[in-house]
Motif scaffolding. Structure first.
Motif, PDB file in Angstrom:
ATOM      1  N   LEU A 117      43.437  37.294  51.082  1.00 26.98           N
ATOM      2  CA  LEU A 117      43.120  35.969  50.896  1.00 26.98           C
ATOM      3  C   LEU A 117      42.820  34.774  51.501  1.00 26.98           C
ATOM      4  CD1 LEU A 117      45.522  36.760  47.349  1.00 26.98           C
ATOM      5  CD2 LEU A 117      43.335  36.216  46.970  1.00 26.98           C
ATOM      6  N   GLU A 118      43.702  35.152  53.335  1.00 25.19           N
ATOM      7  CA  GLU A 118      43.884  34.169  53.683  1.00 25.19           C
ATOM      8  C   GLU A 118      42.416  34.260  54.115  1.00 25.19           C
ATOM      9  OE1 GLU A 118      45.134  33.504  58.211  1.00 25.19           O
ATOM     10  OE2 GLU A 118      46.897  35.604  57.159  1.00 25.19           O
ATOM     11  N   LYS A 119      41.444  35.243  54.324  1.00 23.18           N
ATOM     12  CA  LYS A 119      39.701  34.699  55.173  1.00 23.18           C
ATOM     13  C   LYS A 119      39.374  34.494  53.631  1.00 23.18           C
ATOM     14  CE  LYS A 119      39.422  37.784  58.519  1.00 23.18           C
ATOM     15  NZ  LYS A 119      38.915  37.181  59.643  1.00 23.18           N
ATOM     16  N   LEU A 120      39.561  34.574  52.260  1.00 27.37           N
ATOM     17  CA  LEU A 120      38.767  33.656  51.347  1.00 27.37           C
ATOM     18  C   LEU A 120      39.147  32.288  51.815  1.00 27.37           C
ATOM     19  CD1 LEU A 120      37.236  33.964  48.612  1.00 27.37           C
ATOM     20  CD2 LEU A 120      39.059  34.184  47.816  1.00 27.37           C
ATOM     21  N   SER A 121      40.483  32.076  51.753  1.00 26.46           N
ATOM     22  CA  SER A 121      40.733  30.677  52.356  1.00 26.46           C
ATOM     23  C   SER A 121      39.950  30.238  52.662  1.00 26.46           C
ATOM     24  CB  SER A 121      42.476  30.209  52.063  1.00 26.46           C
ATOM     25  OG  SER A 121      43.108  30.641  50.869  1.00 26.46           O
ATOM     26  N   ALA A 122      39.526  30.907  54.529  1.00 28.68           N
ATOM     27  CA  ALA A 122      38.587  30.457  55.581  1.00 28.68           C
ATOM     28  C   ALA A 122      37.756  30.102  55.232  1.00 28.68           C
ATOM     29  CB  ALA A 122      39.005  30.893  57.023  1.00 28.68           C
ATOM     30  N   CYS A 123      37.015  31.144  54.427  1.00 28.04           N
ATOM     31  CA  CYS A 123      35.803  30.901  54.189  1.00 28.04           C
ATOM     32  C   CYS A 123      35.400  29.712  53.243  1.00 28.04           C
ATOM     33  CB  CYS A 123      35.202  31.912  53.048  1.00 28.04           C
ATOM     34  SG  CYS A 123      33.635  31.844  52.233  1.00 28.04           S
ATOM     35  N   PRO A 173      42.747  48.588  41.437  1.00 26.88           N
ATOM     36  CA  PRO A 173      44.146  49.088  40.856  1.00 26.88           C
ATOM     37  C   PRO A 173      44.723  48.876  40.331  1.00 26.88           C
ATOM     38  CG  PRO A 173      44.796  48.243  43.105  1.00 26.88           C
ATOM     39  CD  PRO A 173      42.941  47.824  43.109  1.00 26.88           C
ATOM     40  N   GLY A 174      45.028  47.694  39.854  1.00 19.08           N
ATOM     41  CA  GLY A 174      46.443  46.585  38.659  1.00 19.08           C
ATOM     42  C   GLY A 174      47.317  46.102  39.807  1.00 19.08           C
ATOM     43  N   GLU A 175      47.345  45.631  40.876  1.00 18.09           N
ATOM     44  CA  GLU A 175      47.675  45.111  41.225  1.00 18.09           C
ATOM     45  C   GLU A 175      47.785  44.552  42.579  1.00 18.09           C
ATOM     46  OE1 GLU A 175      51.937  46.850  41.419  1.00 18.09           O
ATOM     47  OE2 GLU A 175      51.338  48.486  43.328  1.00 18.09           O
ATOM     48  N   GLY A 176      47.528  43.920  43.170  1.00 18.87           N
ATOM     49  CA  GLY A 176      48.162  43.037  44.221  1.00 18.87           C
ATOM     50  C   GLY A 176      46.374  42.158  44.435  1.00 18.87           C
ATOM     51  N   ASP A 177      46.348  41.731  45.363  1.00 21.02           N
ATOM     52  CA  ASP A 177      45.207  41.113  45.665  1.00 21.02           C
ATOM     53  C   ASP A 177      43.258  41.746  46.566  1.00 21.02           C
ATOM     54  OD1 ASP A 177      46.024  42.010  48.821  1.00 21.02           O
ATOM     55  OD2 ASP A 177      45.919  39.221  48.989  1.00 21.02           O
ATOM     56  N   HIS A 197      28.137  58.093  50.069  1.00 19.04           N
ATOM     57  CA  HIS A 197      29.472  57.012  49.666  1.00 19.04           C
ATOM     58  C   HIS A 197      29.518  56.534  50.645  1.00 19.04           C
ATOM     59  CE1 HIS A 197      28.032  59.837  45.391  1.00 19.04           C
ATOM     60  NE2 HIS A 197      28.356  60.771  47.157  1.00 19.04           N
ATOM     61  N   ASP A 198      30.182  55.770  49.714  1.00 24.28           N
ATOM     62  CA  ASP A 198      30.866  54.008  50.518  1.00 24.28           C
ATOM     63  C   ASP A 198      31.275  53.504  49.384  1.00 24.28           C
ATOM     64  OD1 ASP A 198      31.658  52.560  52.887  1.00 24.28           O
ATOM     65  OD2 ASP A 198      29.238  51.606  52.991  1.00 24.28           O
ATOM     66  N   GLU A 199      32.455  52.761  49.837  1.00 18.66           N
ATOM     67  CA  GLU A 199      33.462  52.398  49.294  1.00 18.66           C
ATOM     68  C   GLU A 199      33.948  51.121  50.562  1.00 18.66           C
ATOM     69  OE1 GLU A 199      37.997  52.746  46.706  1.00 18.66           O
ATOM     70  OE2 GLU A 199      36.449  54.264  47.454  1.00 18.66           O
ATOM     71  N   HIS A 200      33.457  49.836  49.600  1.00 18.27           N
ATOM     72  CA  HIS A 200      33.609  48.368  50.817  1.00 18.27           C
ATOM     73  C   HIS A 200      35.583  48.036  49.979  1.00 18.27           C
ATOM     74  CE1 HIS A 200      29.564  47.636  51.566  1.00 18.27           C
ATOM     75  NE2 HIS A 200      29.613  49.148  51.891  1.00 18.27           N
ATOM     76  N   PRO A 201      36.014  47.526  50.665  1.00 15.58           N
ATOM     77  CA  PRO A 201      37.315  46.596  50.728  1.00 15.58           C
ATOM     78  C   PRO A 201      36.296  45.294  50.488  1.00 15.58           C
ATOM     79  CG  PRO A 201      37.323  46.751  52.872  1.00 15.58           C
ATOM     80  CD  PRO A 201      35.888  48.324  52.584  1.00 15.58           C
ATOM     81  N   MET A 202      37.418  45.047  49.230  1.00 11.41           N
ATOM     82  CA  MET A 202      36.809  43.335  48.667  1.00 11.41           C
ATOM     83  C   MET A 202      38.463  42.438  48.086  1.00 11.41           C
ATOM     84  SD  MET A 202      33.042  43.558  46.975  1.00 11.41           S
ATOM     85  CE  MET A 202      32.646  42.759  47.918  1.00 11.41           C
ATOM     86  N   VAL A 203      38.172  41.054  48.106  1.00 13.20           N
ATOM     87  CA  VAL A 203      39.077  40.663  48.060  1.00 13.20           C
ATOM     88  C   VAL A 203      39.123  40.830  46.324  1.00 13.20           C
ATOM     89  CG1 VAL A 203      38.101  38.568  47.749  1.00 13.20           C
ATOM     90  CG2 VAL A 203      40.428  38.277  48.356  1.00 13.20           C
ATOM     91  N   ALA A 204      40.878  41.006  45.613  1.00 15.20           N
ATOM     92  CA  ALA A 204      40.735  40.677  44.172  1.00 15.20           C
ATOM     93  C   ALA A 204      41.515  39.840  43.978  1.00 15.20           C
ATOM     94  CB  ALA A 204      41.443  41.748  44.111  1.00 15.20           C
TER      95      ALA A 204
END
Length: 247
Positions: A117-123, A173-177, A197-204
């Motif tokens: 969320l901090e990075k998203l706010s900066a964006c 996962p059901g909770e968190g950002d 195969h790849d899995e990218h972390p993303m803000v939620a």
């Protein structure tokens, strides 16, 4: 593989992976929104521009377009596609340009690459600071509360005597950002198959939370995720277009 391997080591497959995307319809839909809500200026910046397909369309519409991405291989392809555009190797969560823009876009849910969320706010702050008065920041997003972890989309295409199958899906996962985007590529040549195969972390986050983050900087309009029609968000669907006009 590293978290960005699919977009660097395999960047040559990016356009194949997105072969089913209607870039013209997406770009034209956002152009219409910009005409309705914007300041009539034509300076455009595309965040996370990838290989530049949206930049190409906006140039064809008559915009003065630029793009940024964090991966140089993507920008190399983009420059080949759009030699008249300017491209910058920058992070969309902290970018600076000598000029300001009338329209800033971020397609293909790439706003979620702001990991945290901090990075998203900066964006959001960077976009606001980089817009001219009454400029528009337009992007699509997914609501974490409406993600179905069982749902994947896929398509298959032929290239250089090989068959490629691309598959992607959100996972929350059901909770968190934090959520992730799961991606896979399978290439079959004759009887031999290879898979990545790849899995990218993303803000939620939920749409109301996103609206609250945008509100100090923008007049926020939320529409259904439909590039052919301009329809207000029904407050139920989990995908939406955000049109944010600089205050």
């Amino acid at each position: 593989m590293s978290k960005n391997a699919l977009y660097t080591d395999l960047s040559g497959y990016y356009d194949l992976m997105c072969a089913d995307i209607d870039y013209l319809a997406q770009s034209n839909g956002v152009r219409r929104l910009h005409q309705l809500f914007g300041n009539e200026g034509l300076n455009h910046l595309d965040l996370a521009c990838g290989t530049g397909p949206h930049v190409r369309r906006f140039i064809d519409f008559g915009y003065h377009s630029s793009g940024l991405d964090i991966n140089q291989p993507m920008l190399d392809f983009a420059h080949s596609r759009c030699p008249e555009a300017s491209f910058a190797l920058q992070d969309m969560c902290d970018f600076r340009f000598d000029q300001c823009f009338d329209l800033i876009t971020c397609f293909l849910y790439s706003i979620h690459y702001s990991a945290g969320l901090e990075k998203l706010s900066a964006c959001i702050r960077s976009a606001h600071e980089s817009l001219n008065p009454h400029g528009v920041f337009c992007f699509n997003a997914v609501d974490k509360n409406r993600i179905d972890n069982r749902r994947f989309v896929s398509h298959t295409t032929e290239h250089n005597n090989s068959t490629f199958t691309f598959r992607s899906g959100w996972h929350y996962p059901g909770e968190g950002d934090a959520q992730s985007l799961k991606l896979s590529i399978t290439r079959t040549t004759g009887d031999v198959s290879q898979a990545w195969h790849d899995e990218h972390p993303m803000v939620a986050l939920g749409f109301e939370d996103l609206r609250s983050m945008l509100a100090p900087y923008f007049e926020v309009h939320i529409f259904e995720h439909d590039y052919e029609r301009i329809v207000p968000w029904d407050t139920v669907s989990g995908n939406a277009l955000f049109v944010c006009v600089k205050l």
